[in-house]
Write an enzyme that holds these catalytic residues in place. Sequence first.
Site, PDB file in Angstrom:
ATOM      1  N   GLN A 137       0.924  -9.579  -8.280  1.00  0.00           N
ATOM      2  CA  GLN A 137       0.885  -9.034  -9.496  1.00  0.00           C
ATOM      3  C   GLN A 137       1.563  -7.980  -9.100  1.00  0.00           C
ATOM      4  O   GLN A 137       1.565  -6.683  -8.124  1.00  0.00           O
ATOM      5  CB  GLN A 137      -0.372  -7.966  -9.765  1.00  0.00           C
ATOM      6  CG  GLN A 137      -0.343  -6.976 -10.184  1.00  0.00           C
ATOM      7  CD  GLN A 137      -1.979  -5.807 -10.489  1.00  0.00           C
ATOM      8  OE1 GLN A 137      -2.679  -5.852  -9.042  1.00  0.00           O
ATOM      9  NE2 GLN A 137      -2.333  -5.420 -11.071  1.00  0.00           N
ATOM     10  N   GLY A 138       3.170  -7.861  -9.055  1.00  0.00           N
ATOM     11  CA  GLY A 138       4.073  -6.511  -9.025  1.00  0.00           C
ATOM     12  C   GLY A 138       4.214  -5.586 -10.029  1.00  0.00           C
ATOM     13  O   GLY A 138       4.480  -4.785 -10.863  1.00  0.00           O
ATOM     14  N   TYR A 139       3.252  -4.575  -9.496  1.00  0.00           N
ATOM     15  CA  TYR A 139       3.350  -3.489 -10.321  1.00  0.00           C
ATOM     16  C   TYR A 139       3.138  -2.571  -9.089  1.00  0.00           C
ATOM     17  O   TYR A 139       4.758  -1.227  -9.166  1.00  0.00           O
ATOM     18  CB  TYR A 139       1.292  -3.183 -10.408  1.00  0.00           C
ATOM     19  CG  TYR A 139       0.989  -3.407 -12.205  1.00  0.00           C
ATOM     20  CD1 TYR A 139       1.749  -4.966 -12.528  1.00  0.00           C
ATOM     21  CD2 TYR A 139      -0.085  -3.254 -12.824  1.00  0.00           C
ATOM     22  CE1 TYR A 139       1.292  -5.298 -13.640  1.00  0.00           C
ATOM     23  CE2 TYR A 139      -0.285  -3.554 -14.207  1.00  0.00           C
ATOM     24  CZ  TYR A 139       0.619  -4.996 -14.444  1.00  0.00           C
ATOM     25  OH  TYR A 139       0.065  -5.338 -15.934  1.00  0.00           O
ATOM     26  N   SER A 140       3.038  -1.919  -7.964  1.00  0.00           N
ATOM     27  CA  SER A 140       2.530  -0.626  -7.854  1.00  0.00           C
ATOM     28  C   SER A 140       4.232  -0.499  -6.802  1.00  0.00           C
ATOM     29  O   SER A 140       4.375  -1.731  -6.379  1.00  0.00           O
ATOM     30  CB  SER A 140       1.815  -0.616  -6.389  1.00  0.00           C
ATOM     31  OG  SER A 140      -0.029  -0.827  -6.791  1.00  0.00           O
ATOM     32  N   SER A 172      -0.553  -8.035  -3.589  1.00  0.00           N
ATOM     33  CA  SER A 172      -1.450  -8.964  -2.657  1.00  0.00           C
ATOM     34  C   SER A 172      -1.191 -10.658  -3.202  1.00  0.00           C
ATOM     35  O   SER A 172      -0.896 -10.834  -4.341  1.00  0.00           O
ATOM     36  CB  SER A 172      -2.784  -8.901  -3.531  1.00  0.00           C
ATOM     37  OG  SER A 172      -3.630  -7.813  -3.114  1.00  0.00           O
ATOM     38  N   GLU A 254      -8.538  -6.340 -15.086  1.00  0.00           N
ATOM     39  CA  GLU A 254      -8.769  -6.896 -13.547  1.00  0.00           C
ATOM     40  C   GLU A 254      -9.789  -5.522 -13.383  1.00  0.00           C
ATOM     41  O   GLU A 254     -10.390  -6.617 -12.633  1.00  0.00           O
ATOM     42  CB  GLU A 254      -7.093  -5.953 -13.214  1.00  0.00           C
ATOM     43  CG  GLU A 254      -7.716  -5.913 -11.690  1.00  0.00           C
ATOM     44  CD  GLU A 254      -6.084  -4.878 -11.208  1.00  0.00           C
ATOM     45  OE1 GLU A 254      -4.949  -4.264 -11.146  1.00  0.00           O
ATOM     46  OE2 GLU A 254      -6.114  -4.909  -9.609  1.00  0.00           O
ATOM     47  N   SER A 386      -7.631   3.698  -8.438  1.00  0.00           N
ATOM     48  CA  SER A 386      -8.832   4.015  -7.493  1.00  0.00           C
ATOM     49  C   SER A 386      -9.701   4.874  -8.229  1.00  0.00           C
ATOM     50  O   SER A 386     -10.290   5.200  -9.666  1.00  0.00           O
ATOM     51  CB  SER A 386      -7.726   4.921  -6.852  1.00  0.00           C
ATOM     52  OG  SER A 386      -7.749   6.284  -7.790  1.00  0.00           O
ATOM     53  N   GLU A 388     -11.625   7.908  -7.828  1.00  0.00           N
ATOM     54  CA  GLU A 388     -10.672   9.367  -8.878  1.00  0.00           C
ATOM     55  C   GLU A 388      -9.884   8.960  -9.728  1.00  0.00           C
ATOM     56  O   GLU A 388      -9.951   9.566 -10.942  1.00  0.00           O
ATOM     57  CB  GLU A 388      -9.468   9.997  -8.101  1.00  0.00           C
ATOM     58  CG  GLU A 388     -10.152  10.486  -6.186  1.00  0.00           C
ATOM     59  CD  GLU A 388     -10.366   9.374  -5.239  1.00  0.00           C
ATOM     60  OE1 GLU A 388     -10.433   8.174  -5.448  1.00  0.00           O
ATOM     61  OE2 GLU A 388     -11.240   9.046  -4.695  1.00  0.00           O
TER      62      GLU A 388
HETATM   63  C1  LIG Z   1      -5.938  -3.992  -0.615  1.00  0.00           C
HETATM   64  C2  LIG Z   1      -5.195  -3.689  -1.621  1.00  0.00           C
HETATM   65  C3  LIG Z   1      -4.478  -4.845  -2.240  1.00  0.00           C
HETATM   66  C4  LIG Z   1      -3.298  -4.370  -3.893  1.00  0.00           C
HETATM   67  N1  LIG Z   1      -3.006  -5.896  -4.406  1.00  0.00           N
HETATM   68  C5  LIG Z   1      -1.736  -4.724  -5.279  1.00  0.00           C
HETATM   69  C6  LIG Z   1      -1.016  -5.839  -5.711  1.00  0.00           C
HETATM   70  O1  LIG Z   1      -1.446  -6.968  -5.736  1.00  0.00           O
HETATM   71  N2  LIG Z   1      -0.285  -4.916  -6.525  1.00  0.00           N
HETATM   72  C7  LIG Z   1      -0.313  -4.456  -6.340  1.00  0.00           C
HETATM   73  O2  LIG Z   1       0.596  -4.156  -8.016  1.00  0.00           O
HETATM   74  N3  LIG Z   1      -0.863  -3.182  -6.160  1.00  0.00           N
HETATM   75  C8  LIG Z   1      -1.921  -3.606  -5.397  1.00  0.00           C
HETATM   76  N4  LIG Z   1      -2.633  -2.390  -4.563  1.00  0.00           N
HETATM   77  C9  LIG Z   1      -1.909  -0.905  -4.708  1.00  0.00           C
HETATM   78  C10 LIG Z   1      -3.198  -0.439  -5.405  1.00  0.00           C
HETATM   79  O3  LIG Z   1      -3.484  -0.799  -6.799  1.00  0.00           O
HETATM   80  C11 LIG Z   1      -2.945   1.220  -5.266  1.00  0.00           C
HETATM   81  O4  LIG Z   1      -2.601   1.293  -3.683  1.00  0.00           O
HETATM   82  C12 LIG Z   1      -3.274   1.920  -6.460  1.00  0.00           C
HETATM   83  O5  LIG Z   1      -3.331   1.651  -7.028  1.00  0.00           O
HETATM   84  C13 LIG Z   1      -3.140   3.566  -4.862  1.00  0.00           C
HETATM   85  O6  LIG Z   1      -1.759   3.902  -5.423  1.00  0.00           O
HETATM   86  P1  LIG Z   1      -1.699   4.455  -4.080  1.00  0.00           P
HETATM   87  O7  LIG Z   1      -1.851   3.369  -2.883  1.00  0.00           O
HETATM   88  O8  LIG Z   1       0.003   4.649  -4.444  1.00  0.00           O
HETATM   89  O9  LIG Z   1      -2.230   5.900  -3.677  1.00  0.00           O
HETATM   90  P2  LIG Z   1      -2.079   7.554  -4.298  1.00  0.00           P
HETATM   91  O10 LIG Z   1      -1.552   7.069  -5.757  1.00  0.00           O
HETATM   92  O11 LIG Z   1      -0.713   8.562  -3.789  1.00  0.00           O
HETATM   93  O12 LIG Z   1      -3.115   7.591  -4.156  1.00  0.00           O
HETATM   94  C14 LIG Z   1      -3.643   8.291  -2.864  1.00  0.00           C
HETATM   95  C15 LIG Z   1      -5.314   9.416  -3.214  1.00  0.00           C
HETATM   96  O13 LIG Z   1      -4.887  10.130  -4.285  1.00  0.00           O
HETATM   97  C16 LIG Z   1      -6.075  10.044  -5.105  1.00  0.00           C
HETATM   98  N5  LIG Z   1      -4.991  10.998  -6.726  1.00  0.00           N
HETATM   99  C17 LIG Z   1      -3.870   9.557  -7.054  1.00  0.00           C
HETATM  100  N6  LIG Z   1      -4.062  10.513  -8.019  1.00  0.00           N
HETATM  101  C18 LIG Z   1      -4.660  11.228  -8.005  1.00  0.00           C
HETATM  102  C19 LIG Z   1      -5.175  12.561  -9.045  1.00  0.00           C
HETATM  103  N7  LIG Z   1      -4.879  12.562 -10.274  1.00  0.00           N
HETATM  104  N8  LIG Z   1      -6.580  12.945  -9.510  1.00  0.00           N
HETATM  105  C20 LIG Z   1      -7.321  12.783  -7.862  1.00  0.00           C
HETATM  106  N9  LIG Z   1      -6.701  12.054  -7.224  1.00  0.00           N
HETATM  107  C21 LIG Z   1      -5.426  11.495  -7.376  1.00  0.00           C
HETATM  108  C22 LIG Z   1      -6.273   8.312  -5.052  1.00  0.00           C
HETATM  109  O14 LIG Z   1      -7.864   7.818  -5.379  1.00  0.00           O
HETATM  110  C23 LIG Z   1      -6.382   7.987  -3.210  1.00  0.00           C
HETATM  111  O15 LIG Z   1      -7.237   8.563  -3.179  1.00  0.00           O
HETATM  112  C24 LIG Z   1      -3.287  -3.508  -3.526  1.00  0.00           C
HETATM  113  C25 LIG Z   1      -3.977  -1.915  -2.795  1.00  0.00           C
HETATM  114  C26 LIG Z   1      -4.406  -2.699  -1.838  1.00  0.00           C
HETATM  115  C27 LIG Z   1      -5.458  -2.100  -1.437  1.00  0.00           C
END
Ligand SMILES: Cc1cc2nc3c(=O)[nH]c(=O)nc-3n(C[C@H](O)[C@H](O)[C@H](O)COP(=O)(O)OP(=O)(O)OC[C@H]3O[C@@H](n4cnc5c(N)ncnc54)[C@H](O)[C@@H]3O)c2cc1C
Lengths: 405, 356
Positions: A137-140, A172, A254, A386, A388
């Site tokens: 999945q190429g999202y983040s 992932s 998902e 997440s 949140e």
């Molecule tokens: C083990 C693992 C596997 C993953 N696999 C994939 C994958 O295969 N493909 C892919 O594309 N992504 C993947 N991800 C990425 C995952 O989807 C992101 O980590 C997730 O969306 C959170 O983004 P971030 O890490 O940038 O955190 P941030 O967005 O920076 O968030 C940091 C914290 O702030 C909180 N927060 C952010 N915005 C708000 C708000 N508006 N209100 C309240 N709280 C907020 C969040 O909940 C979090 O606690 C993976 C992540 C992990 C840890």
Amino acid sequence: MATLADRDTRSDPLDAFRQEARDWIAANFPPALKGVDNTMSAVEGPSDPSPDEEAWRKAMGDKGWGVPTWPKQYGGGGLSRAEARVLGEELARAGATNPIGGMGVMMFGPTMLEYGTEEQKLEHIPPIARGEIRWCQGYSEPGAGSDLASLQTFAEDKGDHYLVNGQKTWTSGGQWADKCFAIVRTDKTKKHEGITFVLIDMKDPGVEVKPIRLISGQSPFCETFFTDVKVPKSDRVGAEGEGWTIGKRLLQHERSSLSGGGSASRLFGGVPLGKLAKEYRGEDAAGRVGDADLRMRIVRHEMDSRAFALTLRRAALEAKSNQGPSAATSIMKNVGARITQERAELTLEIRGMQGLGWEGEGFAEDEIAATRGWLFGKAVSIYGGSSEIQNNVIAKRILGMLDHQ
Amino acid sequence: MAVLTEEQTMLRDLAREWVDNEAPVTAWRKTRNAGVPAGYDAEVWKTQAEMGWAGVLIPEEHGGVGMGYLSLGLVLEQMGRNLVASPLAATAAATSAILLGGSDAQKAEWLPRIASGEVVATVAFDEGPNFAPGRVATSVTDGKLTGTKAFVAEGDSAQLFIVSATDGVYLVSGDTGVTRSTRAMADARSHAAITFAAAPADKLAGDPDLATKVADRAAVATAAEMLGLAEAAFAITNDYLKTRVQFGQLLSSFQALQHRMAKMFTELELMRSAVEGALEAIDSGRSDVDQAASLAKAIAGDVAKLVSREMVQLHGGIGMTDEHDAGLFLKRSAMLETMWGNAAYHRERFARLNGY
Ligand SMILES: Cc1cc2nc3c(=O)[nH]c(=O)nc-3n(C[C@H](O)[C@H](O)[C@H](O)COP(=O)(O)OP(=O)(O)OC[C@H]3O[C@@H](n4cnc5c(N)ncnc54)[C@H](O)[C@@H]3O)c2cc1C
């Protein structure tokens, strides 16, 4: 809860199918695989499959039962939901796990069935149904996590193809994947409407992955870099600029797969916490878990887990009768994540120092697996939206509360 | 903040400065990656001893600075902030056993060597994976101690063990009849299983509560380290929320996160009071040190757990990576939560002590 034995004695319109499934499993499931389930297999990458595992995957793939409800013409089983449930029960009864899974099954396949063209479905779905291909999945991106629509990876229109440049992160299984479903930017002037959903071949020149180590010691995910990667327009899903809608739909798949029956059945598998606590902490004179405080917290967790299981069941029944998702669905991912993490924390606490082993002598295999699982499990409240962000969605979409100003 | 003497203020400020300049978390990361068997850098321990930390509890006549537990706590708190790997906490716990139960001869033999940093000492009480001071099978015949102790902190490098046996607490030097089995654990520090086979043992005087008193002091010292750890985890998280932008805004602008941080800040204030209160209770020789210790360790356990788990969660994906420090804080916290009785153990004990 009705047990399998109860069901057997009732006359059921699905009896014939149950018998068919049971016979087929008996004829095809290698008994050596009974009870074998590596819960970390999804993140640990491909292992060398044994001939038994290979045979089982092929049998399930040919039958289409790895993806039982997908249409037959794309390699699925063509079963009704009720039949698929019976199949699941019969597999569990035989101690068999479904060898066909991953992101292709959980997220990409269902999305493709909805949005793909006929050619795309015929090309991409059967290999998933047979378990022959891995998707990632190429999202983040570094600047686009919770705020996914801020993504910057750019796909430049070159007539019959796009030229993709940019960086994804937390991919992932990126190092083991054959293909990547990605959302990319095709228009820099519009945030959500400038996003397009494309399929990228991970073997293409210009695709580079760098594995990242997790706190659990495993490296199941990567930074992914795209440098002048050519993506034919035939590998665009939906129209240009429609990627946000499609991408969000995939996220729904998902989230439901992350919270749904899979994690629940796993919750009720394994050693019950009370039993584990007696084993590691001893019993009091009345034969109860020795530590009263711990005992009550185990019970609270157990009650939560059961309420969760009942909620899963209620949501499924409501969805069936209303022909739409129940409101309860919105809470599933967060409750599932909470229960999973609580269980890991309690397991750790029950085992004391024995629950914090990292490797080597003095620890049983399941103890070390639990330590690593505890750490990896911290991700379930982060990925796939997440906790949140889920709460924000509940507040805004379900409760009609206002967006943060 | 406890009311400190001028000397204590100096000690704390120097410790803080040294820890920040000479022993940042990156230093611990390097030691961890190098896989040093002792679990700490021997040169760094030498420096700590030169600064007087190894002798902070030890009276001047035995080569220490005799500043007491609040002072020890101030130093451990600073070390906890940067996850500094050091045998100081274990050595101090062992020191307290000698101070409480040692004869003049025993004090004269060991305390100067501990104060100079020459001898790393530790306490070996537990025989299973959970703190259970009542469960002791180790026994002594004709001055020879036999038994196995589990998960002894700094067990890989200690030269002096304070060991509980069926009839009291003993001093055992590490050279004869001692086998160490390294245990590789999540926090990557030293926790070895130690087998004593007819090891020459020297009994500490017979206060029937000696083991309890030592354990209480060790628990309070651990809580002081946890205080530093939790405060740093909180501060790092707070800084992160002030720099990370999502949805065109800093994360610190989201009220959902603000309230979580406010709650943690509140809990941390309670934690500080409980920890400092216990340290002061020991220093002033109060009769309810047991209660104060259980209060401190129970609250420390809950708060450190809350803050270290939130540290990972609020960092999102980056907090899950080994490259980021959040995981190091999480793993060390889980270990400290478990050592010397976790929150559940101390709540239960607090209940017993108060007749609930
Ligand atoms: C083990 C693992 C596997 C993953 N696999 C994939 C994958 O295969 N493909 C892919 O594309 N992504 C993947 N991800 C990425 C995952 O989807 C992101 O980590 C997730 O969306 C959170 O983004 P971030 O890490 O940038 O955190 P941030 O967005 O920076 O968030 C940091 C914290 O702030 C909180 N927060 C952010 N915005 C708000 C708000 N508006 N209100 C309240 N709280 C907020 C969040 O909940 C979090 O606690 C993976 C992540 C992990 C840890």
